[in-house]
Design a protein around this motif. Structure first.
Motif, short mmCIF file in Angstrom:
data_model
loop_
_atom_site.label_atom_id
_atom_site.label_comp_id
_atom_site.label_asym_id
_atom_site.label_seq_id
_atom_site.Cartn_x
_atom_site.Cartn_y
_atom_site.Cartn_z
N LYS A 12 30.20 -93.04 12.59
CA LYS A 12 30.25 -93.32 14.02
C LYS A 12 31.59 -92.93 14.62
O LYS A 12 31.66 -92.45 15.75
CB LYS A 12 29.99 -94.81 14.28
N GLU A 13 32.67 -93.10 13.87
CA GLU A 13 33.98 -92.76 14.41
C GLU A 13 34.19 -91.25 14.56
O GLU A 13 35.17 -90.81 15.17
CB GLU A 13 35.11 -93.37 13.56
N ASN A 14 33.29 -90.44 14.01
CA ASN A 14 33.36 -88.98 14.17
C ASN A 14 32.61 -88.50 15.40
O ASN A 14 32.60 -87.30 15.69
CB ASN A 14 32.75 -88.26 12.95
N ALA A 15 31.97 -89.40 16.14
CA ALA A 15 31.04 -89.01 17.21
C ALA A 15 31.67 -88.07 18.23
O ALA A 15 31.10 -87.02 18.55
CB ALA A 15 30.48 -90.26 17.91
N GLN A 16 32.84 -88.42 18.77
CA GLN A 16 33.43 -87.58 19.83
C GLN A 16 33.83 -86.21 19.29
O GLN A 16 33.70 -85.21 19.99
CB GLN A 16 34.62 -88.30 20.47
N VAL A 36 23.29 -85.74 22.04
CA VAL A 36 23.91 -85.80 20.71
C VAL A 36 24.25 -87.24 20.35
O VAL A 36 23.96 -87.69 19.24
CB VAL A 36 25.17 -84.90 20.65
N LEU A 37 24.84 -87.98 21.28
CA LEU A 37 25.20 -89.37 21.02
C LEU A 37 23.96 -90.23 20.80
O LEU A 37 23.94 -91.11 19.93
CB LEU A 37 26.06 -89.93 22.15
N GLU A 38 22.90 -89.96 21.57
CA GLU A 38 21.64 -90.68 21.38
C GLU A 38 21.08 -90.41 19.99
O GLU A 38 20.61 -91.30 19.30
CB GLU A 38 20.63 -90.24 22.45
N GLY A 39 21.14 -89.15 19.56
CA GLY A 39 20.67 -88.78 18.23
C GLY A 39 21.42 -89.50 17.14
O GLY A 39 20.84 -89.94 16.14
#
Length: 197
Positions: A12-16, A36-39
């Motif tokens: 999760k911390e890699n999301a951005q 992308v975030l929803e996925g």
């Protein structure tokens, strides 16, 4: 295997960072960021990244179901009608330019293949980006990934990107790129040989 490279699941911390790479090398725009975030929040999301000295060299990700960059109800219906089994969509494979030709794409694909099979998926859907000149950057990496059960080349596949506020990194707002759509049996004869890469 390259000793400077490490592979790990996307967290999760890699999301951005993943969103930034997606926008730089695939598609950009607010709807892409949201998608992308929803996925990444989907329970069937999976992804891996290659890390070299603390820097992300590349990543792969996907989600359960049939999912295209832009909605395409006719094609979605055609594929789900032909393949009632569960399908997993590989939605991104990126290797940054300075890290190419080091086997990263093949390693990411193999890790993703094992993860899809572990989750109980046998079929993978790929939407291979086809540049206006007809070249398909990811196609070589997918060679021998599995038995291709369905394949269709669609010119101007992304012509409606502007309608969804998505920007193509090659063409801008008026995208002229096409796509090669494939459904691959991950347990096909060719795919079984991938572990030797």
């Amino acid at each position: 295997m390259d000793m400077d490279l490490q592979y790990e699941p996307i967290a999760k911390e890699n999301a951005q960072e993943i969103v930034g790479l997606y926008e730089s090398y695939l598609n950009g725009g607010q709807s892409v960021r949201e998608h992308v975030l929803e996925g990444m929040r989907d329970k069937n999301y999976a992804g891996f990244r290659a890390v070299c000295k603390g820097e992300t060299a590349g990543f792969i990700s996907g989600r359960g179901g049939v999912d295209f960059t832009c909605p395409n109800p006719r094609l979605e219906g055609e594929i789900t009608g032909m393949f009632p089994q569960r399908i997993y969509t590989l939605d991104a494979l990126v290797v940054r330019p300075g890290f190419r030709r080091r086997g990263i794409a093949a390693e990411l694909l193999e890790r993703m293949r094992r993860e899809m099979l572990r989750m109980g998926y046998r079929l993978a859907l790929t939407e291979l980006w086809m540049y206006p000149d007809g070249s398909i950057p990811a196609e070589k990496a997918l060679f021998r990934y599995g038995l291709t059960l369905y394949e269709k080349c669609i010119p101007h596949f992304y012509k409606d990107l502007k309608r969804y506020a998505i920007r193509c990194p090659v063409c801008g707002e008026d995208c002229r790129c096409g796509a090669k759509i494939k459904v691959i049996d991950l347990r096909g004869a060719d795919g079984e040989r991938m572990s030797g890469w």
